[in-house]
Write a protein that holds these residues in place. Structure first.
Motif, PDB file in Angstrom:
ATOM      1  N   PRO A   6       0.801  -0.910  -0.046  1.00  0.00           N
ATOM      2  CA  PRO A   6       0.050  -0.022  -0.139  1.00  0.00           C
ATOM      3  C   PRO A   6       0.882   1.264   0.026  1.00  0.00           C
ATOM      4  N   GLN A   7       0.231   2.368  -0.138  1.00  0.00           N
ATOM      5  CA  GLN A   7       1.012   3.511  -0.163  1.00  0.00           C
ATOM      6  C   GLN A   7       1.245   4.011   1.160  1.00  0.00           C
ATOM      7  N   TYR A  67       4.077   9.338  -0.854  1.00  0.00           N
ATOM      8  CA  TYR A  67       3.809   8.736  -2.139  1.00  0.00           C
ATOM      9  C   TYR A  67       4.195   7.388  -2.205  1.00  0.00           C
ATOM     10  N   ALA A  84       5.505   3.382  -1.831  1.00  0.00           N
ATOM     11  CA  ALA A  84       4.994   2.117  -1.624  1.00  0.00           C
ATOM     12  C   ALA A  84       5.512   1.730  -0.159  1.00  0.00           C
ATOM     13  N   LYS A 112      -2.025   4.121  -6.883  1.00  0.00           N
ATOM     14  CA  LYS A 112      -1.213   4.032  -6.035  1.00  0.00           C
ATOM     15  C   LYS A 112       0.347   3.797  -6.716  1.00  0.00           C
ATOM     16  N   ASP A 130     -10.175   3.879  -3.562  1.00  0.00           N
ATOM     17  CA  ASP A 130      -9.961   5.041  -4.494  1.00  0.00           C
ATOM     18  C   ASP A 130     -11.179   5.000  -5.765  1.00  0.00           C
TER      19      ASP A 130
END
Length: 463
Positions: free
Chosen positions: A87-88, A93, A95, A271, A339
């Motif tokens: 995930p972000q 920004y 990972a 992402k 999102d």
């Protein structure tokens, strides 16, 4: 062949079931006991067409099983896939790769003999080399195993994941050296799809890691390009769908992913392009990907434009107005609301004062977890019953096939909002739909008496 798959979310559960379908003995591993219990009972905790049947078939055959036990996993086989999430990272920004690293840190000390770890998760370039360093450090201390880390990125499309795994359009393998034994092993893993003609590409580790994020960045750029053009179309009265048809006939461009509308969402594209930018910055190549910031910005502007279009359609104010949003998932044939442009628009409309009702064939439960204050209908008819404005936000087939005549009767809830004409007679307002995906047969709906508004088609705002 006996193999393990670490992570039983969307990627891992699909990969495990499909590997069993290819004839391998597969053990799915996860720290989430609820997931393991559900999958062991044949229940898929997300919507993916064809996967429940595949899961049950291979559980019944004995080729597929699940566990939370790393000791059992270490003893089960010599090939280990990593399919956990990246995930972000919060406040960045970049990972978050800690779940990938955790698998290596937990698994490698338990291994004996020769093993191959194949990464499938989408990771920043350089991750595989770092995982190899971790594995080498552990094996040097334990002196019980030899471990090679290679990368085999996934290219799944939600809604088509089973087909994409069983019949991939390409199989990519990243290895650390030319004398790697991983290629022979991976050829055995994918023997059936390779025999059916799937291309097999072997490359170095950094290139293999960059393939997936580069592909996602390109697709996101193509979507945002046509949405940027749609902004110009709105300003000039041009029709972006006709424009896309015309430029899509150029074989260098192609029509796919030139669908102007609400833009992209989900757990991958947003992402991944952000993580790609972040990693480029860490490597000192930040200027190379600055255009992706605008790609991201264009995508988010489409959501804002849809809310503004709804406000205009309702006379300048959303307060107290009944709006129905058809769709909550980020794309059809999925229950994924991460999102999601559809759910983002629904939430923004609610925050602006509208009474929002949402309906989606599969994503209602997930949507309610994100936006519990919205109203959720049991079916399309209930969702439409009091609508003053309808927004088609996810292009489910069931929405595209709505009969405009029947739908017009179902939105009879607009009747209490009658306006009075100059002769003092009651006049029912014209029903309005915003086609957020440019997927409806516009002329058919207009012939049935609807006013159809759509992104990138500026002339639809004229009366």
């Amino acid at each position: 062949m006996r193999m393990t798959v670490f992570g039983t979310g969307y990627l891992g559960a699909t990969h495990a079931a499909c590997m069993a379908e290819l004839g391998h003995e597969v053990l799915g591993v996860d720290v989430d006991e609820a997931k393991i219990e559900a999958l062991s009972e044949g229940r898929v905790p997300f919507f993916e067409p064809g996967l429940p049947e595949l899961l049950k078939k291979n559980l019944d055959s004995g080729r597929l099983s699940f566990t939370t036990d790393y000791e059992k996993a270490a003893e089960f086989g010599n090939v280990h896939f990593i399919g956990v999430g990246t995930p972000q990272r919060k406040g960045s920004y970049a990972a978050d790769t800690r779940y990938v690293e955790s698998v290596v840190n937990e698994l490698v000390p338990r291994l004996e003999g020769q093993h191959l770890i194949l990464g499938k998760s989408t990771v920043p370039v350089g991750t595989a080399a770092r995982l190899q360093e971790i594995a080498d450090r552990i094996t040097a201390q334990e002196n019980k195993a030899t471990v090679e880390v290679a990368w085999n990125p996934e290219f799944l499309r939600e809604g088509h994941a089973v087909k994409d795994t069983l019949s991939p359009d390409r199989i990519v393998l990243g290895v650390r050296a030319k004398d790697s034994e991983a290629e022979d092993t991976v050829r055995e893993v994918y023997e059936k799809p390779l025999a059916a003609g799937s291309p097999f590409l072997v490359m170095d580790l950094p290139t293999s890691e960059l393939v997936k994020v580069s592909a996602n960045a390109f697709l996101a750029t193509k979507i945002s390009f046509i949405n940027a053009v749609s902004e110009v179309c709105e300003a000039t009265g041009a029709d972006v769908t006709a424009l896309a048809d015309a430029i899509g006939m150029d074989e260098r461009i192609g029509r796919k992913f030139l669908g102007a509308g609400l833009g992209f969402g989900g757990g991958c594209l947003p992402k991944d392009i952000r993580a790609f930018m972040a990693r480029a910055g860490e490597l000192g190549a930040d200027q190379a990907l600055t255009f992706l910031r605008e790609v991201d910005a264009i995508n988010m502007r489409r959501r804002e434009k849809t809310v503004e279009l709804a406000r205009q359609a309702l006379g300048g104010s959303l307060i107290g107005r009944n709006v129905t949003v058809l769709g909550a998932a980020f794309k059809p044939n999925s229950d994924d609301v991460r999102d999601s442009p559809a759910l983002s628009v629904a939430g923004a409309l609610s925050l602006a004062g509208a009474a929002v009702t949402v309906y989606d064939p599969e994503a209602m439960e997930n949507a309610a977890k994100v936006f519990p204050t919205l109203s959720y209908a049991e079916d399309v008819e209930q969702a439409l019953s009091q609508a003053e404005l309808v927004i088609l936000a996810t292009e489910w087939k069931v929405f595209q096939e709505l009969d405009p005549e029947i739908t017009k009767q179902q939105v009879a809830g607009i009747a209490p909002k009658r306006e009075t004409d100059v002769n003092g007679q009651g006049q029912t307002p014209q029903p309005v739909i915003i086609d957020g995906r440019n997927c409806l047969p516009r002329s058919t709906w207009e012939a049935a008496g609807w006013k159809v508004l759509a992104l990138g088609r500026g002339n639809t705002l004229k009366t």
